[in-house]
Design a protein around this motif. Structure first.
Motif, PDB file in Angstrom:
ATOM      1  N   SER A   1     -72.066 106.612  51.117  1.00 22.11           N
ATOM      2  CA  SER A   1     -70.924 105.201  50.609  1.00 22.11           C
ATOM      3  C   SER A   1     -72.174 103.993  50.517  1.00 22.11           C
ATOM      4  CB  SER A   1     -69.839 105.024  52.258  1.00 22.11           C
ATOM      5  OG  SER A   1     -71.231 104.888  53.246  1.00 22.11           O
ATOM      6  N   MET A   2     -73.393 103.601  51.307  1.00 23.86           N
ATOM      7  CA  MET A   2     -74.048 102.740  51.451  1.00 23.86           C
ATOM      8  C   MET A   2     -74.566 102.545  50.328  1.00 23.86           C
ATOM      9  SD  MET A   2     -75.591 102.360  54.868  1.00 23.86           S
ATOM     10  CE  MET A   2     -76.512 100.368  55.329  1.00 23.86           C
ATOM     11  N   ASP A   3     -75.421 103.745  49.722  1.00 24.88           N
ATOM     12  CA  ASP A   3     -76.086 103.912  48.396  1.00 24.88           C
ATOM     13  C   ASP A   3     -74.638 103.401  46.930  1.00 24.88           C
ATOM     14  OD1 ASP A   3     -78.743 104.942  49.382  1.00 24.88           O
ATOM     15  OD2 ASP A   3     -78.509 106.453  49.407  1.00 24.88           O
ATOM     16  N   LEU A   4     -74.043 104.009  47.720  1.00 21.77           N
ATOM     17  CA  LEU A   4     -73.024 104.007  46.799  1.00 21.77           C
ATOM     18  C   LEU A   4     -72.560 102.298  46.066  1.00 21.77           C
ATOM     19  CD1 LEU A   4     -70.325 107.257  46.850  1.00 21.77           C
ATOM     20  CD2 LEU A   4     -72.412 106.449  44.917  1.00 21.77           C
ATOM     21  N   GLU A   5     -72.072 101.856  47.052  1.00 25.80           N
ATOM     22  CA  GLU A   5     -71.557 101.087  47.428  1.00 25.80           C
ATOM     23  C   GLU A   5     -72.379 100.170  47.086  1.00 25.80           C
ATOM     24  OE1 GLU A   5     -69.540  96.911  50.903  1.00 25.80           O
ATOM     25  OE2 GLU A   5     -71.365  98.907  51.266  1.00 25.80           O
ATOM     26  N   GLY A   6     -74.050  99.684  47.066  1.00 26.81           N
ATOM     27  CA  GLY A   6     -75.233  99.062  46.618  1.00 26.81           C
ATOM     28  C   GLY A   6     -75.664  98.907  45.145  1.00 26.81           C
TER      29      GLY A   6
ATOM     30  N   ALA B   1     -64.680  96.070  37.561  1.00 30.90           N
ATOM     31  CA  ALA B   1     -63.366  96.605  38.577  1.00 30.90           C
ATOM     32  C   ALA B   1     -63.818  96.192  39.795  1.00 30.90           C
ATOM     33  CB  ALA B   1     -63.669  97.916  38.066  1.00 30.90           C
ATOM     34  N   ASP B   2     -62.642  96.069  41.241  1.00 26.94           N
ATOM     35  CA  ASP B   2     -62.336  96.482  41.544  1.00 26.94           C
ATOM     36  C   ASP B   2     -62.602  98.148  42.697  1.00 26.94           C
ATOM     37  OD1 ASP B   2     -62.565  93.600  42.256  1.00 26.94           O
ATOM     38  OD2 ASP B   2     -60.013  93.572  42.463  1.00 26.94           O
ATOM     39  N   VAL B   3     -63.498  98.467  43.081  1.00 26.17           N
ATOM     40  CA  VAL B   3     -63.811  99.624  43.724  1.00 26.17           C
ATOM     41  C   VAL B   3     -63.648 100.064  45.147  1.00 26.17           C
ATOM     42  CG1 VAL B   3     -65.429 101.427  43.360  1.00 26.17           C
ATOM     43  CG2 VAL B   3     -65.644  99.779  41.507  1.00 26.17           C
ATOM     44  N   LEU B   4     -62.631 101.659  45.284  1.00 23.20           N
ATOM     45  CA  LEU B   4     -62.163 101.490  46.231  1.00 23.20           C
ATOM     46  C   LEU B   4     -63.495 103.246  46.512  1.00 23.20           C
ATOM     47  CD1 LEU B   4     -61.142 102.531  48.845  1.00 23.20           C
ATOM     48  CD2 LEU B   4     -59.058 103.432  47.921  1.00 23.20           C
ATOM     49  N   ILE B   5     -63.616 103.421  47.506  1.00 24.29           N
ATOM     50  CA  ILE B   5     -65.293 104.427  47.678  1.00 24.29           C
ATOM     51  C   ILE B   5     -64.943 105.068  48.500  1.00 24.29           C
ATOM     52  CG2 ILE B   5     -67.105 104.837  48.371  1.00 24.29           C
ATOM     53  CD1 ILE B   5     -68.499 102.558  46.850  1.00 24.29           C
ATOM     54  N   ILE B   6     -63.997 106.657  48.441  1.00 24.03           N
ATOM     55  CA  ILE B   6     -63.688 107.449  49.598  1.00 24.03           C
ATOM     56  C   ILE B   6     -65.032 108.251  50.214  1.00 24.03           C
ATOM     57  CG2 ILE B   6     -61.829 109.270  49.903  1.00 24.03           C
ATOM     58  CD1 ILE B   6     -60.345 107.515  47.882  1.00 24.03           C
TER      59      ILE B   6
ATOM     60  N   VAL C   1     -72.962 100.372  42.844  1.00 20.02           N
ATOM     61  CA  VAL C   1     -71.885  99.565  42.486  1.00 20.02           C
ATOM     62  C   VAL C   1     -71.870  97.944  41.989  1.00 20.02           C
ATOM     63  CG1 VAL C   1     -68.897  99.332  42.924  1.00 20.02           C
ATOM     64  CG2 VAL C   1     -69.728 101.418  43.053  1.00 20.02           C
ATOM     65  N   GLU C   2     -71.961  98.008  43.307  1.00 21.34           N
ATOM     66  CA  GLU C   2     -72.390  96.457  43.396  1.00 21.34           C
ATOM     67  C   GLU C   2     -73.413  95.297  42.783  1.00 21.34           C
ATOM     68  OE1 GLU C   2     -72.601  95.222  47.435  1.00 21.34           O
ATOM     69  OE2 GLU C   2     -70.400  94.951  47.597  1.00 21.34           O
ATOM     70  N   GLU C   3     -74.308  96.202  41.830  1.00 22.64           N
ATOM     71  CA  GLU C   3     -75.704  95.831  41.381  1.00 22.64           C
ATOM     72  C   GLU C   3     -74.997  95.673  40.073  1.00 22.64           C
ATOM     73  OE1 GLU C   3     -79.798  98.209  39.977  1.00 22.64           O
ATOM     74  OE2 GLU C   3     -79.200  98.009  41.899  1.00 22.64           O
ATOM     75  N   LEU C   4     -74.444  97.208  39.687  1.00 19.40           N
ATOM     76  CA  LEU C   4     -73.599  97.219  38.405  1.00 19.40           C
ATOM     77  C   LEU C   4     -72.669  96.080  38.080  1.00 19.40           C
ATOM     78  CD1 LEU C   4     -72.703 101.055  38.184  1.00 19.40           C
ATOM     79  CD2 LEU C   4     -74.655  99.501  36.734  1.00 19.40           C
ATOM     80  N   GLY C   5     -72.290  95.011  38.754  1.00 16.14           N
ATOM     81  CA  GLY C   5     -71.417  94.065  38.711  1.00 16.14           C
ATOM     82  C   GLY C   5     -69.950  94.260  39.180  1.00 16.14           C
ATOM     83  N   HIS C   6     -69.407  95.461  39.658  1.00 17.20           N
ATOM     84  CA  HIS C   6     -67.746  95.967  40.157  1.00 17.20           C
ATOM     85  C   HIS C   6     -68.483  95.269  41.179  1.00 17.20           C
ATOM     86  CE1 HIS C   6     -67.425  97.800  36.376  1.00 17.20           C
ATOM     87  NE2 HIS C   6     -68.820  98.449  37.067  1.00 17.20           N
ATOM     88  N   ASN C   7     -67.358  94.955  42.169  1.00 16.77           N
ATOM     89  CA  ASN C   7     -66.700  94.815  43.796  1.00 16.77           C
ATOM     90  C   ASN C   7     -66.444  95.850  44.454  1.00 16.77           C
ATOM     91  OD1 ASN C   7     -65.967  93.161  45.912  1.00 16.77           O
ATOM     92  ND2 ASN C   7     -63.830  92.698  45.107  1.00 16.77           N
ATOM     93  N   VAL C   8     -66.489  96.388  45.199  1.00 16.11           N
ATOM     94  CA  VAL C   8     -66.403  97.492  46.234  1.00 16.11           C
ATOM     95  C   VAL C   8     -65.324  96.531  46.934  1.00 16.11           C
ATOM     96  CG1 VAL C   8     -66.967  99.072  48.346  1.00 16.11           C
ATOM     97  CG2 VAL C   8     -68.520  98.163  46.027  1.00 16.11           C
ATOM     98  N   ILE C   9     -63.963  97.151  47.291  1.00 15.93           N
ATOM     99  CA  ILE C   9     -63.041  97.085  48.461  1.00 15.93           C
ATOM    100  C   ILE C   9     -63.237  96.963  49.125  1.00 15.93           C
ATOM    101  CG2 ILE C   9     -61.413  95.457  46.110  1.00 15.93           C
ATOM    102  CD1 ILE C   9     -59.906  98.602  46.297  1.00 15.93           C
TER     103      ILE C   9
ATOM    104  N   LYS D   1     -73.820 104.558  36.880  1.00 14.86           N
ATOM    105  CA  LYS D   1     -73.389 104.058  35.634  1.00 14.86           C
ATOM    106  C   LYS D   1     -72.846 104.856  34.269  1.00 14.86           C
ATOM    107  CE  LYS D   1     -77.162 101.206  34.627  1.00 14.86           C
ATOM    108  NZ  LYS D   1     -78.418 101.503  33.715  1.00 14.86           N
ATOM    109  N   ALA D   2     -72.897 105.649  34.159  1.00 13.43           N
ATOM    110  CA  ALA D   2     -72.868 106.029  33.032  1.00 13.43           C
ATOM    111  C   ALA D   2     -71.458 106.762  32.892  1.00 13.43           C
ATOM    112  CB  ALA D   2     -73.352 107.481  32.598  1.00 13.43           C
ATOM    113  N   VAL D   3     -71.079 107.528  34.180  1.00 14.83           N
ATOM    114  CA  VAL D   3     -69.667 108.047  34.816  1.00 14.83           C
ATOM    115  C   VAL D   3     -68.490 106.794  34.252  1.00 14.83           C
ATOM    116  CG1 VAL D   3     -68.445 109.498  35.821  1.00 14.83           C
ATOM    117  CG2 VAL D   3     -70.948 110.517  34.863  1.00 14.83           C
ATOM    118  N   ILE D   4     -69.240 105.963  35.180  1.00 10.59           N
ATOM    119  CA  ILE D   4     -67.836 104.685  35.679  1.00 10.59           C
ATOM    120  C   ILE D   4     -68.165 104.184  34.339  1.00 10.59           C
ATOM    121  CG2 ILE D   4     -68.512 102.453  37.003  1.00 10.59           C
ATOM    122  CD1 ILE D   4     -69.946 103.667  39.390  1.00 10.59           C
TER     123      ILE D   4
END
Length: 272
Positions: free
Chosen positions: A153-158, A141-146, A160-168, A248-251
């Motif tokens: 936010s940097m931790d989340l971005e890393g 998925a393309d993910v928007l982080i608020i 999310v991308e580690e899980l294979g998603h794209n941070v937009i 990972k589980a909640v996403i």
């Protein structure tokens, strides 16, 4: 402490689990209500070999498992292409998903989960591993982080991308969030509750959801405030400080139910 007060302490977390399990605040809270009714009618419903919190989860899972659709892999009889789409959406079958949530989000050991789902401990460990493998192949998925805190936010971005998603994009305010969502059309939103300009992540998400449908995972340091069952509240919730496996589980759950809902709407449209 009176039994009622003891149970009340565990209700926010029981609601969190039930909502993640069902993909809906209304459905999850309904299972929690049914659990409380079962316990109030017959106190023996609570397993004596479990701590109170685990015993409550076992009652809830027993009620949830009494619904046939919750116990079995969904196999709709559609045409070949549609059936394949349905199979892709239903990748994570119920029991591995249940065990994975109980372990990663709720923090139960494999031994306790075995008692909650009435399966051998060795099988529970296998099911958790199975869910992890299935999540690794899940829709990207393309993910928007608020989130207004830079480190988080940097931790989340890393992650999310580690899980294979794209941070937009990463938004720090309600205005930035709406602008990014309008420009990039996210497939998933991860939102903090309190933002830098004093605005609310809840309000930012409401703005976005007024224009488009997208699954949302909320992040908060105070989950009890959003798990009362008294008003419209988040379905998917991550608690700060968060752990990688929980994210990972909640996403995974949020995307799972979003895909299923989209497929259901597609199937509901008559063919021309």
């Amino acid at each position: 402490m009176h039994k009622t007060n003891q149970i009340a302490v565990h209700l926010p977390y029981l609601r969190r689990f039930a909502r993640s399990l069902t993909g809906s605040q209304a459905a999850g809270d309904a299972y929690v209500v049914a659990t409380l009714e079962a316990v109030s009618v017959e106190s023996k419903t609570l397993a004596k070999d479990l701590e109170l919190n685990a015993a409550l989860y076992k009652v809830l899972l027993t009620i949830w498992g009494s619904v046939p659709a919750n116990r079995h892999h969904h196999q709709p009889g559609f045409a070949d292409t549609t059936a394949k789409q349905a199979a892709d959406v239903e990748t994570i079958t119920p029991l591995p998903r249940v065990c994975f949530l109980l372990h990663t989000v709720e923090g139960f050991s494999s031994d306790i989960i075995a008692k909650l789902v009435d399966r051998p401990t060795a099988l529970v460990r296998t099911l958790i591993e199975e869910a992890e493998k299935e999540i690794a192949t899940q829709h990207r998925a393309d993910v928007l982080i608020i989130e207004d805190e830079a480190i988080i936010s940097m931790d989340l971005e890393g992650l999310v991308e580690e899980l294979g998603h794209n941070v937009i994009g990463i938004a720090r305010t309600r205005t930035e969030a709406m602008a990014l969502a309008t420009k990039h059309k996210p497939g998933l939103i991860m939102a903090d509750i309190q933002l830098a300009d004093g605005s609310s992540g809840l309000d930012a998400v409401s703005d976005i959801l007024a224009a488009t449908e997208v699954p949302v995972v909320f992040i908060t340091a105070y989950p009890q405030r959003l798990l009362t069952g008294e008003r419209p509240e988040p379905t998917f919730l991550i608690t700060k400080p968060f752990q990688n496996d929980v994210v990972k589980a909640v996403i995974s759950q949020a995307l799972f139910f979003d895909q299923r809902a989209r497929l259901g709407r597609k199937m509901a449209v008559p063919a021309n």
